[in-house]
Write a protein that holds these residues in place. Sequence first.
Motif, PDB file in Angstrom:
ATOM      1  N   ASN A 157       0.820  -1.221   0.000  1.00 21.56           N
ATOM      2  CA  ASN A 157       0.000   0.000   0.000  1.00 21.56           C
ATOM      3  C   ASN A 157       0.853   1.270   0.000  1.00 21.56           C
ATOM      4  O   ASN A 157       0.678   2.162   0.843  1.00 21.56           O
ATOM      5  N   PRO A 158       1.770   1.387  -0.959  1.00 17.42           N
ATOM      6  CA  PRO A 158       2.622   2.579  -1.017  1.00 17.42           C
ATOM      7  C   PRO A 158       1.841   3.809  -1.480  1.00 17.42           C
ATOM      8  O   PRO A 158       0.799   3.696  -2.121  1.00 17.42           O
ATOM      9  N   GLU A 159       2.381   4.972  -1.162  1.00 15.26           N
ATOM     10  CA  GLU A 159       1.813   6.229  -1.652  1.00 15.26           C
ATOM     11  C   GLU A 159       2.481   6.670  -2.947  1.00 15.26           C
ATOM     12  O   GLU A 159       1.912   7.443  -3.716  1.00 15.26           O
ATOM     13  N   VAL A 160       3.708   6.206  -3.145  1.00 11.59           N
ATOM     14  CA  VAL A 160       4.484   6.541  -4.340  1.00 11.59           C
ATOM     15  C   VAL A 160       5.112   5.255  -4.871  1.00 11.59           C
ATOM     16  O   VAL A 160       5.548   4.404  -4.082  1.00 11.59           O
ATOM     17  N   MET A 161       5.163   5.139  -6.207  1.00  8.02           N
ATOM     18  CA  MET A 161       5.860   4.011  -6.820  1.00  8.02           C
ATOM     19  C   MET A 161       7.004   4.528  -7.685  1.00  8.02           C
ATOM     20  O   MET A 161       6.821   5.437  -8.512  1.00  8.02           O
ATOM     21  N   LEU A 162       8.192   3.956  -7.483  1.00 10.24           N
ATOM     22  CA  LEU A 162       9.364   4.256  -8.295  1.00 10.24           C
ATOM     23  C   LEU A 162       9.623   3.078  -9.226  1.00 10.24           C
ATOM     24  O   LEU A 162       9.684   1.936  -8.771  1.00 10.24           O
ATOM     25  N   PHE A 163       9.759   3.355 -10.500  1.00  7.23           N
ATOM     26  CA  PHE A 163      10.021   2.296 -11.488  1.00  7.23           C
ATOM     27  C   PHE A 163      11.342   2.597 -12.185  1.00  7.23           C
ATOM     28  O   PHE A 163      11.477   3.610 -12.862  1.00  7.23           O
ATOM     29  N   ASP A 164      12.313   1.699 -12.011  1.00  6.26           N
ATOM     30  CA  ASP A 164      13.644   1.910 -12.579  1.00  6.26           C
ATOM     31  C   ASP A 164      13.886   0.965 -13.755  1.00  6.26           C
ATOM     32  O   ASP A 164      14.272  -0.183 -13.566  1.00  6.26           O
ATOM     33  N   GLU A 165      13.624   1.465 -14.962  1.00 10.35           N
ATOM     34  CA  GLU A 165      13.880   0.684 -16.186  1.00 10.35           C
ATOM     35  C   GLU A 165      13.282  -0.723 -16.087  1.00 10.35           C
ATOM     36  O   GLU A 165      13.958  -1.713 -16.366  1.00 10.35           O
ATOM     37  N   VAL A 166      12.014  -0.808 -15.723  1.00  6.43           N
ATOM     38  CA  VAL A 166      11.424  -2.120 -15.428  1.00  6.43           C
ATOM     39  C   VAL A 166      11.256  -3.001 -16.668  1.00  6.43           C
ATOM     40  O   VAL A 166      11.005  -4.195 -16.540  1.00  6.43           O
ATOM     41  N   THR A 167      11.402  -2.428 -17.870  1.00  7.99           N
ATOM     42  CA  THR A 167      11.285  -3.251 -19.084  1.00  7.99           C
ATOM     43  C   THR A 167      12.636  -3.495 -19.751  1.00  7.99           C
ATOM     44  O   THR A 167      12.711  -4.129 -20.799  1.00  7.99           O
ATOM     45  N   ALA A 168      13.722  -3.005 -19.136  1.00  6.35           N
ATOM     46  CA  ALA A 168      15.030  -3.034 -19.795  1.00  6.35           C
ATOM     47  C   ALA A 168      15.537  -4.447 -20.081  1.00  6.35           C
ATOM     48  O   ALA A 168      16.210  -4.686 -21.082  1.00  6.35           O
ATOM     49  N   SER A 169      15.200  -5.399 -19.217  1.00  2.00           N
ATOM     50  CA  SER A 169      15.717  -6.753 -19.395  1.00  2.00           C
ATOM     51  C   SER A 169      14.699  -7.703 -20.039  1.00  2.00           C
ATOM     52  O   SER A 169      14.902  -8.909 -20.063  1.00  2.00           O
ATOM     53  N   LEU A 170      13.605  -7.134 -20.563  1.00  2.00           N
ATOM     54  CA  LEU A 170      12.546  -7.960 -21.144  1.00  2.00           C
ATOM     55  C   LEU A 170      12.671  -8.062 -22.651  1.00  2.00           C
ATOM     56  O   LEU A 170      13.137  -7.143 -23.327  1.00  2.00           O
ATOM     57  N   ASP A 171      12.225  -9.206 -23.190  1.00  2.00           N
ATOM     58  CA  ASP A 171      12.087  -9.328 -24.636  1.00  2.00           C
ATOM     59  C   ASP A 171      11.008  -8.353 -25.109  1.00  2.00           C
ATOM     60  O   ASP A 171      10.054  -8.077 -24.378  1.00  2.00           O
ATOM     61  N   PRO A 172      11.131  -7.840 -26.336  1.00  2.00           N
ATOM     62  CA  PRO A 172      10.186  -6.823 -26.820  1.00  2.00           C
ATOM     63  C   PRO A 172       8.717  -7.200 -26.680  1.00  2.00           C
ATOM     64  O   PRO A 172       7.884  -6.353 -26.334  1.00  2.00           O
ATOM     65  N   GLU A 173       8.380  -8.478 -26.911  1.00  2.00           N
ATOM     66  CA  GLU A 173       6.973  -8.865 -26.849  1.00  2.00           C
ATOM     67  C   GLU A 173       6.434  -8.877 -25.420  1.00  2.00           C
ATOM     68  O   GLU A 173       5.224  -8.904 -25.195  1.00  2.00           O
ATOM     69  N   MET A 174       7.341  -8.874 -24.425  1.00  2.00           N
ATOM     70  CA  MET A 174       6.896  -8.864 -23.024  1.00  2.00           C
ATOM     71  C   MET A 174       6.762  -7.454 -22.458  1.00  2.00           C
ATOM     72  O   MET A 174       6.165  -7.261 -21.400  1.00  2.00           O
ATOM     73  N   VAL A 175       7.324  -6.479 -23.159  1.00  2.00           N
ATOM     74  CA  VAL A 175       7.329  -5.104 -22.663  1.00  2.00           C
ATOM     75  C   VAL A 175       5.914  -4.581 -22.490  1.00  2.00           C
ATOM     76  O   VAL A 175       5.561  -3.974 -21.480  1.00  2.00           O
ATOM     77  N   ARG A 176       5.065  -4.825 -23.481  1.00  2.00           N
ATOM     78  CA  ARG A 176       3.714  -4.251 -23.491  1.00  2.00           C
ATOM     79  C   ARG A 176       2.898  -4.669 -22.272  1.00  2.00           C
ATOM     80  O   ARG A 176       2.201  -3.854 -21.664  1.00  2.00           O
ATOM     81  N   GLU A 177       3.013  -5.946 -21.858  1.00  2.00           N
ATOM     82  CA  GLU A 177       2.186  -6.413 -20.745  1.00  2.00           C
ATOM     83  C   GLU A 177       2.562  -5.721 -19.442  1.00  2.00           C
ATOM     84  O   GLU A 177       1.698  -5.484 -18.591  1.00  2.00           O
ATOM     85  N   VAL A 178       3.832  -5.364 -19.289  1.00  2.00           N
ATOM     86  CA  VAL A 178       4.266  -4.650 -18.082  1.00  2.00           C
ATOM     87  C   VAL A 178       3.849  -3.189 -18.149  1.00  2.00           C
ATOM     88  O   VAL A 178       3.344  -2.625 -17.177  1.00  2.00           O
ATOM     89  N   LEU A 179       4.030  -2.575 -19.308  1.00  2.00           N
ATOM     90  CA  LEU A 179       3.649  -1.174 -19.459  1.00  2.00           C
ATOM     91  C   LEU A 179       2.148  -0.974 -19.284  1.00  2.00           C
ATOM     92  O   LEU A 179       1.710   0.052 -18.755  1.00  2.00           O
ATOM     93  N   ASP A 180       1.362  -1.953 -19.711  1.00  2.00           N
ATOM     94  CA  ASP A 180      -0.095  -1.860 -19.528  1.00  2.00           C
ATOM     95  C   ASP A 180      -0.463  -1.787 -18.046  1.00  2.00           C
ATOM     96  O   ASP A 180      -1.405  -1.075 -17.667  1.00  2.00           O
ATOM     97  N   VAL A 181       0.256  -2.541 -17.208  1.00  2.00           N
ATOM     98  CA  VAL A 181      -0.002  -2.518 -15.769  1.00  2.00           C
ATOM     99  C   VAL A 181       0.306  -1.128 -15.207  1.00  2.00           C
ATOM    100  O   VAL A 181      -0.465  -0.574 -14.409  1.00  2.00           O
ATOM    101  N   ILE A 182       1.432  -0.539 -15.629  1.00  2.00           N
ATOM    102  CA  ILE A 182       1.809   0.787 -15.134  1.00  2.00           C
ATOM    103  C   ILE A 182       0.820   1.844 -15.628  1.00  2.00           C
ATOM    104  O   ILE A 182       0.453   2.768 -14.885  1.00  2.00           O
ATOM    105  N   LEU A 183       0.365   1.712 -16.859  1.00  2.00           N
ATOM    106  CA  LEU A 183      -0.638   2.641 -17.386  1.00  2.00           C
ATOM    107  C   LEU A 183      -1.924   2.584 -16.568  1.00  2.00           C
ATOM    108  O   LEU A 183      -2.535   3.616 -16.277  1.00  2.00           O
ATOM    109  N   SER A 184      -2.331   1.382 -16.170  1.00  2.00           N
ATOM    110  CA  SER A 184      -3.554   1.251 -15.367  1.00  2.00           C
ATOM    111  C   SER A 184      -3.364   1.875 -13.995  1.00  2.00           C
ATOM    112  O   SER A 184      -4.293   2.459 -13.425  1.00  2.00           O
ATOM    113  N   LEU A 185      -2.137   1.800 -13.448  1.00  2.00           N
ATOM    114  CA  LEU A 185      -1.842   2.462 -12.168  1.00  2.00           C
ATOM    115  C   LEU A 185      -1.944   3.971 -12.312  1.00  2.00           C
ATOM    116  O   LEU A 185      -2.460   4.657 -11.428  1.00  2.00           O
ATOM    117  N   ALA A 186      -1.457   4.485 -13.431  1.00  2.00           N
ATOM    118  CA  ALA A 186      -1.539   5.924 -13.683  1.00  2.00           C
ATOM    119  C   ALA A 186      -2.995   6.379 -13.726  1.00  2.00           C
ATOM    120  O   ALA A 186      -3.365   7.404 -13.144  1.00  2.00           O
TER     121      ALA A 186
END
Length: 246
Positions: A157-186
Motif C-alpha cells: 500500500n505505497p503512496e508513491v511508486m518508483l520504477f527503474d527501467e522495469v522493461t530493460a531486461s525484457l524481450d520486446p513482446e513482453m514489454v507491453r504487458e508490463v507497461l499496460d499494468v503501469i498505465l492502469s496504475l496511472a
Amino acid sequence: MSNLIEINNLLKKYGDKKVIDGINLSIKKGEVVVLLGPSGCGKSTLLRTINGLENIQDGEIIFHGKNIHEKNTDWKKVREKIGMVFQNYELFPHLNVIDNILLAPIKIQKRDKAEVLNQAEELLKKVGLEDRKLSYPRELSGGQKQRIAIVRALCMNPEVMLFDEVTASLDPEMVREVLDVILSLAKSGMTMFIVTHEMGFAKLVANRIIFLENGKICEESHPKEFFSNPKTQRAKEFLNIFQYEN
C-alpha cells in the motif's frame, strides 16, 4: 494537488564525480513524472536516493514534510510508503508467487494474512496472473515476473511508486504487458516516478517529462511539448537517436 515529494539542492557524489548535481524537483500527489536522459546521467541514482538505497552528500528530500535523509530516519517505514520496482525483478527464487507477495506485508507490516491474501489475489487478477499464484519464479516469463514484482510492491500500500527501467531486461513482446499494468496504475491516480527508455510509453503515461544530463535537469516540460518541440539542443539530439532507432 499538493507536493508529496520535494527535492532541494540534491548532491550525490561517487568520489569526486557529481552524479546528481544540485537538483531541485517536486512531485505532486497523483502525478506521473518520467525521467529521461542518456545512460549514466544520474536517472537511476536519483530514484535510489528517494528510496534510501543511496546516501547523499548535500541537499534534502522532503516526504510528508520531513527530510528523509536525516540520521534518525527509519528507512523500513519510508519504504513501506515509497515502493520501488527494479529491472531484475528481485523475486525470491525459493518462494512461490503468493509467498513472495505476502512476505513483506505480513512480516514487516504485521498485517492479517487473510486480508493480505485477499488483496494479493485481487491484484493478481488485475494483472492477469491469478492462475500463477502457486508458480515459482523459474516457471514464469520475464514479463510475468515483472508484473509479480509490481504486485508485491503494491501489496505494501505505497503512496508513491518508483520504477527503474522495469522493461530493460525484457524481450520486446513482453514489454507491453508490463507497461499496460503501469498505465492502469496511472489511471487509478497512483503517484509515480519512472525511469524508462520507452519513448512511446513515456509520452503516453507522463504528466511531466524531466530530461537529465550530467546529473542536472536539462529540460522539464509537458510530454506533448517535449516530444514535439524540445527546448534544448541536447534533448533534440537525444530524441533524434530514438527516432533513428525506430
